[in-house]
Design a protein around this motif. Structure first.
Motif, short mmCIF file in Angstrom:
data_model
loop_
_atom_site.label_atom_id
_atom_site.label_comp_id
_atom_site.label_asym_id
_atom_site.label_seq_id
_atom_site.Cartn_x
_atom_site.Cartn_y
_atom_site.Cartn_z
N ASP A 185 0.82 -1.22 0.00
CA ASP A 185 0.00 0.00 0.00
C ASP A 185 0.85 1.27 0.00
OD1 ASP A 185 -2.34 -1.44 -0.01
OD2 ASP A 185 -2.52 -1.47 2.17
N LYS A 186 2.02 1.21 0.64
CA LYS A 186 2.96 2.33 0.63
C LYS A 186 4.13 1.92 -0.25
CE LYS A 186 1.63 3.86 5.26
NZ LYS A 186 2.09 4.16 6.64
N SER A 241 9.93 0.66 -1.11
CA SER A 241 9.60 -0.58 -0.41
C SER A 241 10.84 -1.47 -0.32
CB SER A 241 8.49 -1.33 -1.15
OG SER A 241 8.39 -2.65 -0.70
N ARG A 290 0.00 -5.98 -8.04
CA ARG A 290 -0.71 -4.98 -7.25
C ARG A 290 -2.20 -5.28 -7.33
NH1 ARG A 290 -0.74 -1.47 -2.96
NH2 ARG A 290 -2.58 -0.14 -3.20
N ALA A 330 0.31 3.15 -8.31
CA ALA A 330 1.04 2.64 -7.15
C ALA A 330 2.08 1.61 -7.57
CB ALA A 330 0.06 2.02 -6.15
N THR A 333 4.98 3.46 -9.12
CA THR A 333 5.75 4.15 -8.08
C THR A 333 6.67 3.17 -7.36
OG1 THR A 333 4.00 5.78 -7.72
CG2 THR A 333 5.57 5.44 -5.92
N GLY A 334 6.17 1.99 -7.06
CA GLY A 334 6.99 1.01 -6.36
C GLY A 334 8.13 0.45 -7.18
N ARG A 348 4.86 -5.18 7.73
CA ARG A 348 4.92 -4.09 8.71
C ARG A 348 4.43 -4.68 10.02
NH1 ARG A 348 6.05 0.71 6.35
NH2 ARG A 348 5.77 0.77 4.08
N GLU A 405 9.35 -4.16 6.44
CA GLU A 405 9.35 -2.80 5.92
C GLU A 405 9.56 -1.84 7.09
OE1 GLU A 405 9.29 -2.13 2.83
OE2 GLU A 405 7.92 -3.45 1.72
#
Length: 296
Positions: free
Chosen positions: A163-164, A168, A189, A219, A222-223, A264, A294
């Motif tokens: 998600d973030k 990563s 994703r 997303a 971006t990753g 996480r 993470e």
């Protein structure tokens, strides 16, 4: 010790599953060109007998004297010339494996124990380690074809983009693993339409669906952007899937060499725990799973 010089560490407990983990770890050490360290928590047997007092099995002394030596011999036979060391630590398995994860380039463990009751115990140990480890943990699971070793060139590495996605650690780890193996990387994703935007009367159509799908595409990009720039030789296959992330990753694991997920660490009522997606793939993935912590 520099991260690139850290050994691959494998935890053994005498089970067939842990011997398969030794095979994977020996291949992994050769691939990374680092030593292999075999570790056994000598209180594991005592702990197991305390929880399951009727469970038959070899004595702790036999485990200490035989299992670690046998595991080291197996590793040397699988990859001749491998620098293999062994260690017996008089502590419980969780604390030993968590300590090992801090010193390893990667920690490798099996997915099952020595018997039907022990499987439950090892499952709890594996989940505790994956949920709390400071370094990458590979749980060797899946059928024979999917765990023949990390040097297999006919399969790909799969990574779940989180998600973030920016910076990563798991995505960077997956890129490096694909580069080492010389195989493609499949980046997955998943996305779902929020319940308040769905209807019971028609398929998901129209602008809301496209908006959410496009956010997933963005997303994903971006990753991948920075790791792809650092390792441009890695072939990247992008996959945006509508539906739960755990279902998308389990589906992708069916013919993968390695599935990488980020973790996480969450703190619940009973201490650190892993998220639902990581929990699902550790139980049901068809290939070995790398759990990478993470930051934050």
């Amino acid at each position: 010790m520099r991260a690139v010089d850290r050994p691959v560490i494998v935890g053994v407990d005498g089970s067939e599953s842990s011997l398969r983990a030794v095979d994977w770890a020996a291949d992994e050490a050769a691939l990374r060109e680092v030593p292999l360290h075999v570790v056994y928590a000598s209180l594991w047997e005592r702990y197991e007998q305390a929880v399951f007092p009727a469970a038959p099995g070899p004595s702790e002394q036999i485990l200490t004297d035989v299992l670690v030596v046998a595991a080291a011999k197996r590793a040397r036979q699988r990859v001749p010339g491998t620098d293999v060391t062994t260690e017996v630590v008089p502590e419980g398995p969780v604390s030993v494996l968590l300590g090992a994860a801090r010193k390893a380039s990667v920690l490798v463990i099996g997915s099952r124990g020595r018997g039907s009751a022990a499987e439950l115990l090892l499952g709890s140990v594996g989940l505790a380690v994956a949920g709390r480890a400071d370094g990458a943990v590979i749980v060797v699971r899946g059928d024979h074809a999917n765990r023949t070793g990390p040097r297999s060139r006919e399969r790909r590495v799969v990574v779940g983009v989180p998600d973030k996605p920016a910076d990563s650690v798991a995505v960077r780890f997956a890129f490096r693993e694909a580069a080492r193996r010389g195989v493609p990387l499949e980046a997955v994703r998943a996305w779902c339409l929020p319940a308040d935007e769905a209807t019971d009367h028609a398929p998901f159509t129209g602008e809301p669906v496209e908006v959410h799908r496009q956010r997933a595409v963005e997303a994903l990009e971006t990753g991948l952007r920075e790791p792809a720039g650092e390792l441009p030789g890695v072939e990247v296959r992008r996959r945006v899937v509508e539906g739960p992330a755990r279902a998308a990753l389990l589906d992708a694991s069916a013919d993968a060499a390695l599935l990488v997920v980020g973790a996480r660490h969450h703190h619940g009522r009973f201490g650190p725990r892993i998220g639902r997606v990581t929990h699902a793939v550790l139980h049901h993935a068809a290939c070995p799973v790398a759990v990478v912590p993470e930051g934050g």
